[in-house]
Structure formats: C-alpha cells, structure tokens
Design an enzyme around this catalytic site. Structure first.
Site, PDB file in Angstrom:
ATOM      1  N   SER A  29       0.826  -1.215   0.000  1.00 39.22           N
ATOM      2  CA  SER A  29       0.000   0.000   0.000  1.00 39.22           C
ATOM      3  C   SER A  29       0.859   1.262   0.000  1.00 39.22           C
ATOM      4  O   SER A  29       1.882   1.344   0.695  1.00 39.22           O
ATOM      5  CB  SER A  29      -0.921   0.010   1.215  1.00 39.22           C
ATOM      6  OG  SER A  29      -1.609   1.238   1.317  1.00 39.22           O
ATOM      7  N   LEU A  30       0.416   2.261  -0.746  1.00 35.52           N
ATOM      8  CA  LEU A  30       1.083   3.563  -0.749  1.00 35.52           C
ATOM      9  C   LEU A  30       0.536   4.502   0.316  1.00 35.52           C
ATOM     10  O   LEU A  30       1.049   5.606   0.484  1.00 35.52           O
ATOM     11  CB  LEU A  30       0.928   4.224  -2.131  1.00 35.52           C
ATOM     12  CG  LEU A  30       1.555   3.487  -3.313  1.00 35.52           C
ATOM     13  CD1 LEU A  30       1.401   4.301  -4.583  1.00 35.52           C
ATOM     14  CD2 LEU A  30       3.008   3.157  -3.058  1.00 35.52           C
ATOM     15  N   SER A  31      -0.494   4.070   1.042  1.00 34.69           N
ATOM     16  CA  SER A  31      -1.094   4.939   2.049  1.00 34.69           C
ATOM     17  C   SER A  31      -0.093   5.437   3.096  1.00 34.69           C
ATOM     18  O   SER A  31      -0.107   6.617   3.444  1.00 34.69           O
ATOM     19  CB  SER A  31      -2.264   4.228   2.739  1.00 34.69           C
ATOM     20  OG  SER A  31      -3.345   4.071   1.845  1.00 34.69           O
ATOM     21  N   THR A  81      -9.586  -1.542   4.854  1.00 38.23           N
ATOM     22  CA  THR A  81      -9.749  -1.886   3.443  1.00 38.23           C
ATOM     23  C   THR A  81     -10.180  -3.338   3.318  1.00 38.23           C
ATOM     24  O   THR A  81     -10.518  -3.998   4.315  1.00 38.23           O
ATOM     25  CB  THR A  81      -8.443  -1.584   2.682  1.00 38.23           C
ATOM     26  OG1 THR A  81      -8.681  -1.727   1.277  1.00 38.23           O
ATOM     27  CG2 THR A  81      -7.298  -2.501   3.101  1.00 38.23           C
ATOM     28  N   LYS A  85     -14.299  -3.733   5.150  1.00 29.58           N
ATOM     29  CA  LYS A  85     -14.995  -2.443   5.115  1.00 29.58           C
ATOM     30  C   LYS A  85     -16.426  -2.551   5.618  1.00 29.58           C
ATOM     31  O   LYS A  85     -16.933  -1.644   6.293  1.00 29.58           O
ATOM     32  CB  LYS A  85     -14.994  -1.874   3.694  1.00 29.58           C
ATOM     33  CG  LYS A  85     -13.625  -1.437   3.187  1.00 29.58           C
ATOM     34  CD  LYS A  85     -13.717  -0.844   1.805  1.00 29.58           C
ATOM     35  CE  LYS A  85     -12.356  -0.369   1.314  1.00 29.58           C
ATOM     36  NZ  LYS A  85     -12.431   0.257  -0.018  1.00 29.58           N
ATOM     37  N   ASP A 121     -14.175   6.722   0.293  1.00 33.43           N
ATOM     38  CA  ASP A 121     -14.183   6.149  -1.057  1.00 33.43           C
ATOM     39  C   ASP A 121     -15.236   6.843  -1.919  1.00 33.43           C
ATOM     40  O   ASP A 121     -15.061   7.004  -3.127  1.00 33.43           O
ATOM     41  CB  ASP A 121     -14.486   4.648  -1.009  1.00 33.43           C
ATOM     42  CG  ASP A 121     -13.305   3.820  -0.532  1.00 33.43           C
ATOM     43  OD1 ASP A 121     -12.157   4.299  -0.644  1.00 33.43           O
ATOM     44  OD2 ASP A 121     -13.530   2.702  -0.044  1.00 33.43           O
ATOM     45  N   GLY A 145     -18.949  -5.500  -9.104  1.00 36.12           N
ATOM     46  CA  GLY A 145     -18.526  -5.573  -7.716  1.00 36.12           C
ATOM     47  C   GLY A 145     -19.492  -4.867  -6.794  1.00 36.12           C
ATOM     48  O   GLY A 145     -19.739  -3.667  -6.947  1.00 36.12           O
ATOM     49  N   ALA A 146     -20.042  -5.601  -5.825  1.00 33.40           N
ATOM     50  CA  ALA A 146     -21.025  -5.036  -4.898  1.00 33.40           C
ATOM     51  C   ALA A 146     -20.542  -5.091  -3.456  1.00 33.40           C
ATOM     52  O   ALA A 146     -21.339  -5.042  -2.530  1.00 33.40           O
ATOM     53  CB  ALA A 146     -22.360  -5.776  -5.039  1.00 33.40           C
ATOM     54  N   ALA A 149     -16.213  -1.492  -1.563  1.00 34.78           N
ATOM     55  CA  ALA A 149     -15.807  -0.495  -2.549  1.00 34.78           C
ATOM     56  C   ALA A 149     -16.900  -0.278  -3.584  1.00 34.78           C
ATOM     57  O   ALA A 149     -17.161   0.851  -4.004  1.00 34.78           O
ATOM     58  CB  ALA A 149     -14.510  -0.927  -3.231  1.00 34.78           C
ATOM     59  N   TYR A 241      -5.359   0.334  -8.063  1.00 37.46           N
ATOM     60  CA  TYR A 241      -4.201   1.185  -8.381  1.00 37.46           C
ATOM     61  C   TYR A 241      -2.867   0.485  -8.157  1.00 37.46           C
ATOM     62  O   TYR A 241      -1.814   1.081  -8.365  1.00 37.46           O
ATOM     63  CB  TYR A 241      -4.257   2.494  -7.574  1.00 37.46           C
ATOM     64  CG  TYR A 241      -3.896   2.374  -6.108  1.00 37.46           C
ATOM     65  CD1 TYR A 241      -2.586   2.571  -5.679  1.00 37.46           C
ATOM     66  CD2 TYR A 241      -4.867   2.090  -5.160  1.00 37.46           C
ATOM     67  CE1 TYR A 241      -2.256   2.467  -4.336  1.00 37.46           C
ATOM     68  CE2 TYR A 241      -4.538   2.002  -3.823  1.00 37.46           C
ATOM     69  CZ  TYR A 241      -3.236   2.185  -3.414  1.00 37.46           C
ATOM     70  OH  TYR A 241      -2.904   2.086  -2.086  1.00 37.46           O
TER      71      TYR A 241
END
Length: 321
Positions: A29-31, A81, A85, A121, A145-146, A149, A241
């Site tokens: 992750s880049l977070s 994440t 979520k 999000d 996708g449900a 996200a 991403y």
C-alpha cells in the site's frame, strides 16, 4: 483530540498524530507514504502503521478487540480496506451519514475515546470521475462488484447523475443489498442486479464500465471483462491502483476508450482521510505528485526520497485517453 490545554490555558496545538491501516494484502500500500509525506509537509510528527489481518483475524470479535486496542494506544484514526470495510461498520460507536447509507467504512476517526466511521471512497471516486472523465455520458453504467468499494462507487455514481446502474456480482444477495441501500438513501437512479454471464448484453448498450472488484491487483491478476466486450465509445474506470495499469486499463486504452485508473480515487480518499484525522486541509496537488513519484520509482525499481522530483510516468492524476 480535544481537551488538552497549553500552560496559557489556550487549546494546545497538536503536532503528533498516529494512524494506521487494517486489511489483507496491504504490504504494498502507498497509504503510509502518502499520509506521512503530507504530515511532514505540514510540520507534523505523523506516523502511519499497517496491520496485516490473517484469515483468523477477520471475525467481528477480533476486529472489535483491535479497534479497542487502537483507542487505548492513542491512535487518532484508522483506515480499513478489503475485506473488512463492511464488517467494521457496525463495530464503531457512530457512523457518518454517508457511511451509514452505504453500510461500509474505510476511515475511522478516534476522538475522546470514541470511534466514528466515514467512507471517503465515495468522495474520492466522485472527485476522480469529475476530474478524470469530465462530461462522459452517464445514461447506462455497468458496475462490477457489490462489496464495500462497490457500494461506495455506486453511491458516488448516483450522486453524479447516473440514470441507469447495472450491478454485476456473483453474490446476488449482496448486489440486492447495495441497491436497497441506494434506494434508502433517496437516490432516484434506476437499478438492476445482474450476473456476470449477462455482461455481453449489458456492455453492448452501456455508456460506461467501472471495476470495483480486486480483480487486476497483483494478488488477483486478470480482468473482470474479456477484451472482446469492450468498444472504443465505452468509457472505463478501474478502482485498482496496484498496479496502476491493470489489464483492464491496458486493454481499454489500446482500444481507444476513455480510461480512468484507480489513482485519482486512491489519492483523493487518502487526502479526505488525512483531513478527517488531523482537522486541516491536505495539499492535494502535492499528494498527487507524491503518488506519481512513488509509482514511477516502483516501475523503475528505484527507492524514492521525499524530496526527489517525480520522473515521467503514466500519471497518477485522473486521466482520459
């Protein structure tokens, strides 16, 4: 984050913050870099930790214990994440309206011993769509996708004026739940629950396509849509991403579609979370530059330093092709 006074009796200025990320597969992750770099720019001692959750740690009781520990250890906030979520939403003390409507959270603010769940999000995807794909047709959109996200993206799309939304998921009950949440929030969008086998017919008449599944991530390689179902006048957005150029993004770009990578949503939701944690505005252009630099360094195999300029790279900013 409140209640502390300086020796003069005025509220003390906070300069130290502790945040973290809970989820699976979050090692790349880049977070952490995005949050810590922005904290340093603002003159803060800002630490952002990642907590990888094994399968045995995904049960509500264990997650409730982790949340309690974060409060006791003095965390100011958490991001959550995939795949927790939705599981985390009922575990916080309070939900912001947008998070309550969706039933999923990606941000938890901890203040005075209490936890409040948010969903950045939604705002992150909406901002990315406005900047990256301005003026695209919104008549008929296919959302794959449900999950957590997907719910956020669906609410963001409804807020942007989508007329008809087809939600594709193998779990029909989960898709029905998402559509019910849209209706309960007062959205007027026309909706339908569809199976993956219906994609050929759906995409033949669609204006746009959004992938809100993990498909395309390094741990979930591939594409949710066969390349033969794409066409040049279909716009395509991917929320993945890592990698930035997923198989879906590459195939759609090669075909001439207008394309949005997952970078815009990633940076905007990170900036929104940062602002919730510290209570002041983030420098979004600088955060986008950080993202570009980090992605370029990853592609080139370099180790970037915070002050290095970003080399040319497929931009992290929301783009259209």
């Amino acid at each position: 984050m409140t209640g502390n006074l300086s020796p003069t009796g005025a509220p003390a200025v906070r300069r130290s913050f502790l945040a973290g990320l809970l989820g699976q597969g979050i090692g790349p992750s880049l977070s952490p870099e995005l949050h810590e770099r922005e904290g340093a720019r603002q003159g803060l001692r800002y630490t952002y930790k990642t907590v990888e959750l094994p399968d045995a740690a995904l049960q509500p009781d264990h997650l409730r214990g982790l949340l309690r520990a974060a409060v006791e250890l003095g965390f100011d906030g958490l991001n959550v994440t995939h795949p927790v979520k939705q599981v985390m939403a009922p575990l916080v003390d309070d939900l912001a309206p947008e998070a309550a409507a969706i039933g999923a959270i990606n941000t938890i603010v901890i203040e005075d011993g209490r936890t409040r769940g948010h969903n950045t999000d939604v705002t992150g995807f909406a901002a990315a769509l406005r900047a990256g794909l301005p003026d695209v047709p919104l008549e008929r959109i296919v959302l794959i996708g449900a999950g957590g996200a997907g719910g956020a993206v669906a609410h963001a799309l409804a807020g942007q004026g989508v007329e008809q939304l087809s939600v594709v998921d193998r779990d029909a009950a989960r898709a029905e739940q998402l559509i019910g949440a849209l209706a309960a929030a007062g959205n007027q969008v026309s909706t339908a629950v569809c199976a993956p086998e219906e994609l050929p017919d759906l995409l033949a008449g669609a204006s746009g396509l959004v992938n809100a599944t993990p498909m395309g991530m390094a741990a979930h390689p591939g594409t949710p849509v066969p390349a033969g179902l794409l066409r040049p006048d279909l716009w395509v957005a991917d929320i993945v991403y890592r990698p930035l150029l997923t198989e879906l993004v590459r195939e759609a770009t090669a075909l001439g579609c207008r394309v949005m990578t997952g970078a815009g949503m990633a940076v905007n939701q990170a900036a929104d979370s940062f602002e919730l944690f510290i209570g002041r505005a983030a420098a979004r252009p600088a955060m986008f530059a950080d993202f570009d630099e980090l992605v370029a360094a990853e592609v080139n195999g370099d180790e970037p330093s915070p002050g290095d300029p970003a080399p040319d790279t497929p931009t992290a900013r929301p783009t259209e092709h």
